[in-house]
Write a protein that holds these residues in place. Structure first.
Motif, PDB file in Angstrom:
ATOM      1  N   ALA A 213       0.905  -1.459  -0.195  1.00  0.00           N
ATOM      2  CA  ALA A 213       0.220  -0.296   0.390  1.00  0.00           C
ATOM      3  C   ALA A 213       0.765   1.442  -0.023  1.00  0.00           C
ATOM      4  O   ALA A 213       0.844   2.279  -0.401  1.00  0.00           O
ATOM      5  N   LEU A 214       2.441   1.150   0.692  1.00  0.00           N
ATOM      6  CA  LEU A 214       2.985   2.694   1.420  1.00  0.00           C
ATOM      7  C   LEU A 214       3.083   2.656  -0.405  1.00  0.00           C
ATOM      8  O   LEU A 214       3.802   3.943  -0.701  1.00  0.00           O
ATOM      9  N   ILE A 215       3.776   1.474  -1.214  1.00  0.00           N
ATOM     10  CA  ILE A 215       4.897   1.965  -2.307  1.00  0.00           C
ATOM     11  C   ILE A 215       2.939   2.575  -3.336  1.00  0.00           C
ATOM     12  O   ILE A 215       3.479   3.398  -3.912  1.00  0.00           O
ATOM     13  N   THR A 216       2.241   1.785  -3.467  1.00  0.00           N
ATOM     14  CA  THR A 216       1.224   1.699  -4.356  1.00  0.00           C
ATOM     15  C   THR A 216       1.156   4.136  -4.296  1.00  0.00           C
ATOM     16  O   THR A 216       0.301   3.856  -4.643  1.00  0.00           O
ATOM     17  N   GLU A 299      -1.217  17.185  -2.158  1.00  0.00           N
ATOM     18  CA  GLU A 299      -1.518  16.427  -1.029  1.00  0.00           C
ATOM     19  C   GLU A 299      -0.034  15.184  -1.150  1.00  0.00           C
ATOM     20  O   GLU A 299      -0.396  14.636  -2.296  1.00  0.00           O
ATOM     21  N   MET A 300       0.921  15.454  -0.137  1.00  0.00           N
ATOM     22  CA  MET A 300       1.364  14.631  -0.058  1.00  0.00           C
ATOM     23  C   MET A 300       1.715  13.567   1.110  1.00  0.00           C
ATOM     24  O   MET A 300       2.601  14.372   1.900  1.00  0.00           O
ATOM     25  N   PRO A 301       0.269  13.421   1.893  1.00  0.00           N
ATOM     26  CA  PRO A 301       0.240  12.882   3.342  1.00  0.00           C
ATOM     27  C   PRO A 301       1.497  11.710   3.534  1.00  0.00           C
ATOM     28  O   PRO A 301       1.772  11.891   4.994  1.00  0.00           O
ATOM     29  N   VAL A 320       1.251   6.361  11.159  1.00  0.00           N
ATOM     30  CA  VAL A 320       0.874   5.403  10.810  1.00  0.00           C
ATOM     31  C   VAL A 320      -0.680   5.036  10.899  1.00  0.00           C
ATOM     32  O   VAL A 320      -1.436   4.993  10.083  1.00  0.00           O
ATOM     33  N   ASP A 321      -1.311   5.954  12.360  1.00  0.00           N
ATOM     34  CA  ASP A 321      -2.490   5.624  12.359  1.00  0.00           C
ATOM     35  C   ASP A 321      -3.208   6.569  12.074  1.00  0.00           C
ATOM     36  O   ASP A 321      -4.210   6.877  11.223  1.00  0.00           O
ATOM     37  N   GLN A 322      -2.673   8.104  11.690  1.00  0.00           N
ATOM     38  CA  GLN A 322      -2.422   9.206  11.305  1.00  0.00           C
ATOM     39  C   GLN A 322      -2.917   8.912   9.706  1.00  0.00           C
ATOM     40  O   GLN A 322      -4.108   9.411   8.760  1.00  0.00           O
ATOM     41  N   LEU A 323      -2.357   8.147   9.585  1.00  0.00           N
ATOM     42  CA  LEU A 323      -2.173   8.518   7.196  1.00  0.00           C
ATOM     43  C   LEU A 323      -3.780   6.976   7.363  1.00  0.00           C
ATOM     44  O   LEU A 323      -4.545   7.393   6.457  1.00  0.00           O
ATOM     45  N   MET A 324      -3.705   5.862   8.547  1.00  0.00           N
ATOM     46  CA  MET A 324      -4.256   4.833   8.123  1.00  0.00           C
ATOM     47  C   MET A 324      -6.136   5.619   8.328  1.00  0.00           C
ATOM     48  O   MET A 324      -8.090   5.437   7.673  1.00  0.00           O
ATOM     49  N   ASN A 325      -6.067   6.495   9.478  1.00  0.00           N
ATOM     50  CA  ASN A 325      -7.062   7.241   9.828  1.00  0.00           C
ATOM     51  C   ASN A 325      -8.411   8.455   8.752  1.00  0.00           C
ATOM     52  O   ASN A 325      -8.841   9.360   9.991  1.00  0.00           O
ATOM     53  N   ARG A 326      -7.321   8.658   7.557  1.00  0.00           N
ATOM     54  CA  ARG A 326      -7.435   9.775   6.957  1.00  0.00           C
ATOM     55  C   ARG A 326      -9.123   9.736   6.049  1.00  0.00           C
ATOM     56  O   ARG A 326      -9.507   8.456   6.166  1.00  0.00           O
TER      57      ARG A 326
END
Length: 344
Positions: A213-216, A299-301, A320-326
């Motif tokens: 997911a991170l790479i994509t 936008e580059m989260p 990581v938690d912040q990214l998953m809860n966007r």
């Protein structure tokens, strides 16, 4: 046979010197450290950077004037932070007949200049359109061992790109050409940020799902910023984009991945950089990309999350938690927007 000066005796500069020597060229490998030049010439090794025997035909120099005397090609492979200083010194020895190609990867913070732009600013005797860039999925350790590798060379001057293609290409090192120097440089620089993130993910103990997911999504960020600056979105689907991204995010050869892995395991940045002992370009590029994103209003989260880890002491798990809860969104919106820039 061509006379070629390779400026920068790190792992990548050494590996490219080996390719050139294998192709029968007269190769001069320059380092600013006399002791390193002497060691290479006496032992034919550069053990700090690459554990492989160096062909005896490669001659190391610490005197820049002697290294570039009578050469037809100069390959610049120094860290991005050293580009301006080296090119300022190089300028006095360069004529328009010489071909300059760089294989460095990075973006300068504050100025937000790419490597080719920095070279152009520091060299009055060389035209920007004649600068070439060599980039792609290419670990130095594998190139030095003559394992199959494929890269891309780009220049606004098609003839210069073809000169570099002919110079390097052989049965183990395949070289394509591309007219999109902007996209090629950005892909090579920005992938180091995502590689830091991949290392952080692995350091936290997450699995392949997270890294995929991170790479994509990292590729989407790279393309989003690159196309906002005028790059061809299709470049990021090629060797300088997704190709380089995969190899840098998934291999222990990658110093950016290794640095991120240590960060994910709880080490602080200064400790990590001290332990690495080599330049980690992704750290400097993260700062530049964070500034670029704000300037371009892109936008580059993932990039911004890694910036927080590196420069604001944010905990990796928190990011990581912040990214998953966007806020939820539609993935195809990104793809449609990128393709519309190409085909509109």
């Amino acid at each position: 046979m061509s006379k070629v000066a390779v400026l920068g005796a790190g792992s990548w500069g050494t590996a490219l010197s080996i390719v050139l020597a294998d192709n029968g060229h007269d190769v001069r490998l320059w380092t600013h450290r006399k002791e390193q030049a002497d060691m290479i010439n006496s032992s034919h090794k550069n053990e700090k950077y690459l554990e492989i025997m160096i062909p005896r035909t490669i001659k190391a120099h610490h005197d820049l004037a002697k290294a570039v005397a009578d050469v037809s090609v100069v390959v610049v492979v120094v860290p991005s932070k050293a580009i301006r200083e080296v090119c300022t010194s190089l300028d006095q020895y360069i004529t328009k007949d010489i071909t300059i190609v760089h294989a460095s990867k990075g973006i300068e913070p504050e100025s937000l200049k790419r490597i080719s732009e920095m070279i152009d600013e520091e060299m009055d005797n060389y035209a920007y359109e004649d600068i070439a860039v060599l980039s792609g999925p290419s670990h130095a350790e594998e190139v030095g061992k003559r394992q199959p590798t494929t890269v891309t060379v780009s220049s606004l001057n098609e003839q210069k790109a073809e000169i570099i293609q002919d110079l390097f290409i052989n049965e183990a090192f395949r070289v394509y050409t591309s007219p999109d120097i902007l996209g090629v440089e950005l892909g090579g620089a920005l992938k180091n940020i995502i590689a830091l993130g991949a290392g952080i993910s692995d350091g936290l103990g997450y699995g392949d799902n997270a890294k995929a997911a991170l790479i994509t999504r990292g590729l989407a960020e790279i393309a989003r910023l690159g196309t906002s600056l005028g790059a061809n979105p299709l470049t990021f689907l090629g060797l300088p984009g997704v190709g380089d991204l995969i190899v840098t995010c998934t291999s222990v050869h990658s110093r950016n991945w290794r640095a991120g892995n240590l960060l994910g395991k709880g080490r602080d940045l200064d400790e990590v950089l001290d332990q690495m002992g080599m330049v980690v370009e992704g750290v400097r590029t993260t700062k530049a990309a964070h500034q670029f994103a704000e300037k371009q209003q892109i936008e580059m989260p993932i990039t911004n999350g890694i910036y927080k880890i590196l420069f604001e002491n944010e905990k990796p798990k928190t990011v990581v938690d912040q990214l998953m809860n966007r806020t939820k969104r539609e993935e195809m919106d990104d793809l449609a927007a990128l393709l519309s820039k190409k085909y509109s």
